[in-house]
Write an enzyme that holds these catalytic residues in place. Structure first.
Site, PDB file in Angstrom:
ATOM      1  N   GLY A   1       0.797  -1.425  -0.173  1.00 42.96           N
ATOM      2  CA  GLY A   1      -0.133  -0.031  -0.017  1.00 42.96           C
ATOM      3  C   GLY A   1       0.743   1.189  -0.022  1.00 42.96           C
ATOM      4  O   GLY A   1       2.002   1.330  -0.244  1.00 42.96           O
TER       5      GLY A   1
ATOM      6  N   LEU B   1       0.468   3.586  -2.216  1.00 40.97           N
ATOM      7  CA  LEU B   1       0.836   3.600  -3.368  1.00 40.97           C
ATOM      8  C   LEU B   1       1.215   4.635  -4.099  1.00 40.97           C
ATOM      9  O   LEU B   1       0.688   5.561  -3.871  1.00 40.97           O
ATOM     10  CB  LEU B   1      -0.467   3.046  -4.252  1.00 40.97           C
ATOM     11  CG  LEU B   1      -1.195   1.763  -3.766  1.00 40.97           C
ATOM     12  CD1 LEU B   1      -2.239   1.111  -4.699  1.00 40.97           C
ATOM     13  CD2 LEU B   1       0.062   0.274  -3.822  1.00 40.97           C
TER      14      LEU B   1
ATOM     15  N   GLU C   1       3.633   6.365  -7.947  1.00 43.68           N
ATOM     16  CA  GLU C   1       3.681   6.203  -9.190  1.00 43.68           C
ATOM     17  C   GLU C   1       4.708   4.778  -9.570  1.00 43.68           C
ATOM     18  O   GLU C   1       4.267   4.172 -10.630  1.00 43.68           O
ATOM     19  CB  GLU C   1       4.165   7.290  -9.996  1.00 43.68           C
ATOM     20  CG  GLU C   1       3.480   8.413 -10.131  1.00 43.68           C
ATOM     21  CD  GLU C   1       4.139   9.732 -10.484  1.00 43.68           C
ATOM     22  OE1 GLU C   1       4.987   9.941 -11.546  1.00 43.68           O
ATOM     23  OE2 GLU C   1       3.723  10.747  -9.728  1.00 43.68           O
ATOM     24  N   GLY C   2       5.272   4.410  -8.845  1.00 42.59           N
ATOM     25  CA  GLY C   2       6.217   3.049  -9.255  1.00 42.59           C
ATOM     26  C   GLY C   2       5.023   1.998  -9.151  1.00 42.59           C
ATOM     27  O   GLY C   2       5.050   1.156  -9.955  1.00 42.59           O
ATOM     28  N   HIS C   3       4.369   1.990  -8.051  1.00 37.09           N
ATOM     29  CA  HIS C   3       3.282   0.949  -7.837  1.00 37.09           C
ATOM     30  C   HIS C   3       2.206   0.919  -9.231  1.00 37.09           C
ATOM     31  O   HIS C   3       1.866   0.253  -9.933  1.00 37.09           O
ATOM     32  CB  HIS C   3       2.343   0.965  -6.791  1.00 37.09           C
ATOM     33  CG  HIS C   3       3.175   0.953  -5.576  1.00 37.09           C
ATOM     34  ND1 HIS C   3       3.258   1.873  -4.718  1.00 37.09           N
ATOM     35  CD2 HIS C   3       3.722  -0.162  -4.694  1.00 37.09           C
ATOM     36  CE1 HIS C   3       4.241   1.563  -3.548  1.00 37.09           C
ATOM     37  NE2 HIS C   3       4.266   0.222  -3.491  1.00 37.09           N
TER      38      HIS C   3
ATOM     39  N   GLN D   1      15.219  -8.510  -3.805  1.00 32.14           N
ATOM     40  CA  GLN D   1      13.696  -9.213  -3.612  1.00 32.14           C
ATOM     41  C   GLN D   1      13.136 -10.052  -5.151  1.00 32.14           C
ATOM     42  O   GLN D   1      12.640 -11.106  -5.075  1.00 32.14           O
ATOM     43  CB  GLN D   1      12.706  -8.253  -3.241  1.00 32.14           C
ATOM     44  CG  GLN D   1      11.217  -8.811  -3.320  1.00 32.14           C
ATOM     45  CD  GLN D   1      10.328  -7.739  -2.744  1.00 32.14           C
ATOM     46  OE1 GLN D   1      10.249  -7.631  -1.565  1.00 32.14           O
ATOM     47  NE2 GLN D   1       9.492  -6.877  -3.533  1.00 32.14           N
TER      48      GLN D   1
ATOM     49  N   VAL E   1      10.729   3.588 -11.128  1.00 33.43           N
ATOM     50  CA  VAL E   1      10.257   4.657 -11.363  1.00 33.43           C
ATOM     51  C   VAL E   1      10.755   5.806 -10.519  1.00 33.43           C
ATOM     52  O   VAL E   1      10.713   5.506  -9.029  1.00 33.43           O
ATOM     53  CB  VAL E   1       8.676   4.754 -11.149  1.00 33.43           C
ATOM     54  CG1 VAL E   1       7.909   6.253 -11.600  1.00 33.43           C
ATOM     55  CG2 VAL E   1       8.032   3.667 -12.168  1.00 33.43           C
TER      56      VAL E   1
ATOM     57  N   SER F   1       7.532   4.257  -0.706  1.00 36.51           N
ATOM     58  CA  SER F   1       6.437   4.807   0.054  1.00 36.51           C
ATOM     59  C   SER F   1       7.158   5.324   1.413  1.00 36.51           C
ATOM     60  O   SER F   1       6.468   6.053   2.100  1.00 36.51           O
ATOM     61  CB  SER F   1       5.699   3.481   0.745  1.00 36.51           C
ATOM     62  OG  SER F   1       5.214   2.618  -0.362  1.00 36.51           O
ATOM     63  N   ARG F   2       8.409   5.069   1.656  1.00 36.91           N
ATOM     64  CA  ARG F   2       9.007   5.573   2.820  1.00 36.91           C
ATOM     65  C   ARG F   2       9.745   6.962   2.454  1.00 36.91           C
ATOM     66  O   ARG F   2      10.142   7.560   3.374  1.00 36.91           O
ATOM     67  CB  ARG F   2      10.141   4.599   3.103  1.00 36.91           C
ATOM     68  CG  ARG F   2       9.844   3.528   3.755  1.00 36.91           C
ATOM     69  CD  ARG F   2      10.741   2.625   4.204  1.00 36.91           C
ATOM     70  NE  ARG F   2      10.385   1.242   5.055  1.00 36.91           N
ATOM     71  CZ  ARG F   2      10.101   0.121   4.910  1.00 36.91           C
ATOM     72  NH1 ARG F   2      10.434  -0.211   3.318  1.00 36.91           N
ATOM     73  NH2 ARG F   2       9.979  -0.729   5.434  1.00 36.91           N
TER      74      ARG F   2
END
Ligand code: AMP
Length: 286
Positions: free
Chosen positions: A31, A33, A35-37, A153, A176, A186-187
């Site tokens: 979550g 979210l 622009e990368g997501h 990952q 992105v 997100s961080r």
């Protein structure tokens, strides 16, 4: 767009569609979210008939002193973005549903998980591998998309799918970035305005590594030194690791040959940033 919370309802949705040969795609996220997501969701939309986005802040991939409780959770905004991008299902399981009483299975990839991020975050990748396996089991996708932003990952997920014959096609999409080159995360909301400006130094350091490779440097340590030099000029940044690696095994390379990944993780006060750059090594003219 459907919002599904229970794992059994998620599987029922998926099984119904699979019987009709509908190709199901999954984008796993925590979550918040951005622009990368969004780019991953768009890429997924083009590759499947029915698309699920999971939103689950997975506690088992956070260490005891990490940001689990403060992790941003703007769920209404996330749902709106999913809806806008034509997502069919937002899968939002609870922690209780994911890890009910008696839960005990974990998935470990001891070699990949030990390196780089794993040195700093020892339990992180068993949390990731376990939750990804569970999400695949619940959503039963034919295809799942991940970001290059979390390079290690993505290597781990490829290995996991292969080792456990999970039968999910993995697609990795490019990172992105913000206008200055900082990888979206997100961080990034944790960064103070001043640190936000400084944060791009990590990307610059990776670029410096790529530049010396383009200029003909082939010694892994020399490439690493070029990356270190950039970070060292930014006194508020501390280095967790800067590495020159084989992109398939993520093992460090003493000599750069055909294709390498430059991996980096730094801290700006309490905020940890990770990034990476894939570099194709130019052939020497004979
Ligand atoms: P997260 O919500 O941080 O767990 O990330 C969910 C997925 O989005 C992961 O596959 C990430 O690698 C991917 N992702 C995160 N940031 C970016 C970015 N800046 N560009 C592309 N993909 C990203």
């Amino acid at each position: 767009m459907k919002i599904i919370r229970s794992p059994s309802a998620m599987t029922a949705w998926s099984e119904g569609l699979r019987r009709e040969s509908v190709r199901i795609g999954l984008v796993p996220t925590m979550g918040a979210l951005h622009e990368g997501h969004q780019a991953l969701i768009r890429a997924a939309r083009l590759r499947c008939d029915a698309l699920a986005v999971s939103i689950f802040v997975n506690p088992t991939q956070f260490g005891p002193r990490e940001d689990l409780t403060n992790y941003p959770r703007p769920i209404s905004r996330d749902r709106a973005l999913c809806e806008q991008e034509g997502v069919d299902v937002c899968f939002e399981p609870s922690v209780q549903a994911m890890y009910p009483e008696g839960f005990q299975t974990t998935v470990n990839l001891p070699v990949i998980a030990r390196r780089w991020e794993g040195e700093v975050r020892p339990h992180h990748f068993s949390g990731v591998a376990t939750v990804v396996s569970k999400l695949f089991g619940m959503v039963r996708p034919q295809i799942a998309l991940f970001g290059q932003k979390d390079f290690q990952q993505s290597v781990l997920v490829h290995r996991l799918v292969k080792d456990l014959n999970l039968g999910v096609k993995i697609v990795v999409r490019p990172t992105v970035r913000e206008h200055d080159g900082l990888a979206m995360s997100s961080r990034n909301v944790y960064l103070s305005p001043d640190d936000r400006v400084r944060a791009v130094t990590l990307y610059r350091s990776l670029q410096a590594g790529a530049e010396v490779i383009q200029k003909g440097v082939r010694d892994g340590k020399a490439v690493q030194a070029a990356m270190y030099q950039v970070i060292k000029a930014e006194p508020s940044m501390t280095i967790d690791y800067l590495a020159v690696c084989d992109p398939y095994t993520i093992e460090p390379l003493s000599t750069v040959t055909s294709r390498v990944v430059l991996l980096g993780a730094v801290r700006l006060r309490s905020v940890r940033l990770i990034d990476n750059l894939l570099v194709t090594v130019p052939r020497r003219r004979s």
